[in-house]
Design an enzyme around this catalytic site. Sequence first.
Site, short mmCIF file in Angstrom:
data_model
loop_
_atom_site.label_atom_id
_atom_site.label_comp_id
_atom_site.label_asym_id
_atom_site.label_seq_id
_atom_site.Cartn_x
_atom_site.Cartn_y
_atom_site.Cartn_z
N LYS A 1 -3.14 -2.63 -7.66
CA LYS A 1 -3.49 -2.94 -9.06
C LYS A 1 -2.96 -4.31 -9.42
CE LYS A 1 -5.06 -1.29 -13.01
NZ LYS A 1 -5.82 -2.54 -13.15
N LYS B 1 -3.29 -8.76 -6.76
CA LYS B 1 -3.59 -9.83 -7.72
C LYS B 1 -4.79 -10.61 -7.22
CE LYS B 1 -1.99 -11.43 -11.62
NZ LYS B 1 -1.31 -10.63 -12.66
N HIS C 1 0.83 -1.21 0.00
CA HIS C 1 0.00 0.00 0.00
C HIS C 1 0.86 1.25 0.00
CE1 HIS C 1 -2.84 -2.99 1.94
NE2 HIS C 1 -3.45 -2.64 0.83
N HIS C 2 2.12 1.14 -0.45
CA HIS C 2 2.96 2.35 -0.44
C HIS C 2 2.42 3.37 -1.43
CE1 HIS C 2 4.56 0.44 -4.02
NE2 HIS C 2 5.20 1.55 -4.31
N SER D 1 -3.23 0.00 -18.47
CA SER D 1 -4.32 0.01 -17.47
C SER D 1 -4.31 1.33 -16.71
CB SER D 1 -4.15 -1.13 -16.48
OG SER D 1 -4.71 -2.31 -16.99
N LYS E 1 6.78 -4.36 -10.48
CA LYS E 1 6.51 -4.00 -11.88
C LYS E 1 6.06 -2.54 -11.98
CE LYS E 1 4.45 -7.29 -13.94
NZ LYS E 1 3.50 -8.27 -14.49
P1 NAD Z 1 -4.39 -16.18 -22.03
O1 NAD Z 1 -5.30 -17.03 -21.23
O2 NAD Z 1 -4.96 -15.19 -22.96
O3 NAD Z 1 -3.37 -17.09 -22.89
C1 NAD Z 1 -2.53 -18.07 -22.37
C2 NAD Z 1 -2.29 -19.09 -23.49
O4 NAD Z 1 -1.30 -20.03 -23.06
C3 NAD Z 1 -3.54 -19.89 -23.84
O5 NAD Z 1 -3.74 -19.84 -25.25
C4 NAD Z 1 -3.22 -21.30 -23.35
O6 NAD Z 1 -3.83 -22.32 -24.11
C5 NAD Z 1 -1.70 -21.32 -23.48
N1 NAD Z 1 -1.07 -22.35 -22.67
C6 NAD Z 1 -1.40 -22.78 -21.43
N2 NAD Z 1 -0.57 -23.74 -21.02
C7 NAD Z 1 0.31 -23.95 -22.03
C8 NAD Z 1 1.40 -24.83 -22.22
N3 NAD Z 1 1.77 -25.68 -21.27
N4 NAD Z 1 2.10 -24.75 -23.37
C9 NAD Z 1 1.75 -23.89 -24.33
N5 NAD Z 1 0.72 -23.02 -24.21
C10 NAD Z 1 0.00 -23.06 -23.08
O7 NAD Z 1 -3.44 -15.49 -20.93
P2 NAD Z 1 -2.60 -14.16 -21.09
O8 NAD Z 1 -3.42 -13.02 -20.60
O9 NAD Z 1 -1.99 -14.13 -22.45
O10 NAD Z 1 -1.47 -14.41 -19.97
C11 NAD Z 1 -0.32 -15.19 -20.24
C12 NAD Z 1 0.76 -14.84 -19.22
O11 NAD Z 1 1.06 -13.45 -19.30
C13 NAD Z 1 0.40 -15.11 -17.76
O12 NAD Z 1 1.56 -15.48 -17.06
C14 NAD Z 1 -0.05 -13.74 -17.27
O13 NAD Z 1 0.09 -13.61 -15.86
C15 NAD Z 1 0.91 -12.87 -18.02
N6 NAD Z 1 0.46 -11.46 -18.15
C16 NAD Z 1 -0.71 -11.16 -18.76
C17 NAD Z 1 -1.10 -9.81 -18.89
C18 NAD Z 1 -2.34 -9.40 -19.63
O14 NAD Z 1 -2.52 -8.19 -19.85
N7 NAD Z 1 -3.20 -10.31 -20.07
C19 NAD Z 1 -0.27 -8.80 -18.36
C20 NAD Z 1 0.93 -9.16 -17.75
C21 NAD Z 1 1.28 -10.49 -17.66
#
Ligand code: NAD
Length: 471
Positions: free
Chosen positions: A70, A106, A64-65, A362, A94
């Site tokens: 978010k 989260k 909460h700094h 965001s 981040k």
């Molecule tokens: P998403 O659900 O849109 O996509 C994830 C994809 O990975 C899916 O298509 C899924 O089928 C595939 N997948 C799952 N297990 C797999 C495996 N073992 N091998 C290959 N593919 C596999 O999710 P996202 O929003 O793209 O998030 C992906 C990562 O990015 C997560 O770690 C998330 O925390 C991180 N992230 C997302 C955002 C965002 O804005 N969405 C922001 C920062 C970080």
Amino acid sequence: MSEHYSFFGAVEKSFDKAAKFTKWDPGILEQIKACNAVYRMRFPIKKDNGSIEVIEAYRVQHSHHKTPCKGGIRFAAEVNQDEVMALAALMTYKCAIVNVPFGGGKGGIKIDPRKYSAYELEKITRRYTSELIKKKFIGPGTDVPAPDYGTGEREMGWILDTYTAMNPGEIDAAGCVTGKPVSQGGVRGRREATGLGVFFGLREVCNIPDVMEKLALPVGVEGKRVVVQGLGNVGYHSAKFFQNAGAKVIGLAEFEGSIYNEEGLDIDAVFTHRKTTGSILNFPGAKNLETNTAALELDCDILIPAALENVINGENAPRVKAKIIGEAANGPLTPEADEIFAKKGILVVPDMYLNAGGVTVSYFEWLKNLSHVRYGRMEKRFNENMNTHILNQIESLTGKKVSDKEKGYIQHGADEVDLVYSGLEETMITATHEIMNEWKANPAIPDMRTAAYVVAVNKVATSYAELGIFP
Ligand code: NAD
């Protein structure tokens, strides 16, 4: 991956490694590291077949700094408290790295969204939101969720609708969640923001001559051979921006397997192929690889894991042949993998900086919601008129004509998406150099992740000190 692997433990380990390179009192470091609030909930929902299911869910506020907190909400069968705490902590660091004035948070719901109907998912999302409201774990000034693995615009729209229904008349209610559809107060460019940030970050790293020299790679992105794991929101857009910039995406991995083509894979064509056949396998011209992890071991310049955590660990890291690993997912490498890559001279570009594009945009969306006006609305037309006037003056003074193509480019006033992209580009470039400068200033720092943590810890600690909490 071991059964008892702790993701939060890994984050703490990386933190401790970096803390040694800072001058802060151990008490301050302890406070920064701790998760301030953990809310674990259980609630029932009635499924379409009439049965009742008890759902397990979490929301963690790591720091909460700065407020609000978010961080995204994840829908996955593997969700657990340790994971949500780790992801919330990563959000704190981040946000600090990219100068976004939020504390880390989260959320997670322990469900495999593919096993629920849209109606059931809506009930789960709305009930989860109600639980957050009851405990004041959501609100434009307290805690602002966003999409993550397994969630997207649709879920954010349900959250907004539930929040506004339960807080009638709250003028800034739209700022209670980001990643919303544009029609619901979302910002243009948010959908592709994380992937675009991954691209901007890696492009900037590839543009630093001495970094590329050490890796024996040419400067720039063009022609680089890229492999991406996960064709979801982050993976798809990262791959797409690399392809548009002239890189070759030679390998892709999804749930069902991996594919490879040295000539490069057309991302949109693979995406359409998966939509129609249900799989990336058997894509025309590409070779099927045996497993969904095989692509991680392909010989390439840049490997982008964009699915889930711990996919590269002590077991498979020795077989990874990439020269740069861009962590688009959160926590795709374990600390053991980190050590192996540091020894092998592979550059790991860390998650908490590289995938910060989502939270950066965001932040832009939240600002838009609080100001109640679309970016560019006030100045776009004014700038276009002014640019036209200047062009006319130049043409009449020089007697030369500017080509129509150039004219269109110069006259154009910025739209919302132009401003969002340029704000994100500026953010990622600045963050890259802040981290690289920290690393250069202290050559004992072993890797880029540690340098990124040092930058983050210094900013969060300074913020506490400025609040007067730690004089
Ligand atoms: P998403 O659900 O849109 O996509 C994830 C994809 O990975 C899916 O298509 C899924 O089928 C595939 N997948 C799952 N297990 C797999 C495996 N073992 N091998 C290959 N593919 C596999 O999710 P996202 O929003 O793209 O998030 C992906 C990562 O990015 C997560 O770690 C998330 O925390 C991180 N992230 C997302 C955002 C965002 O804005 N969405 C922001 C920062 C970080």
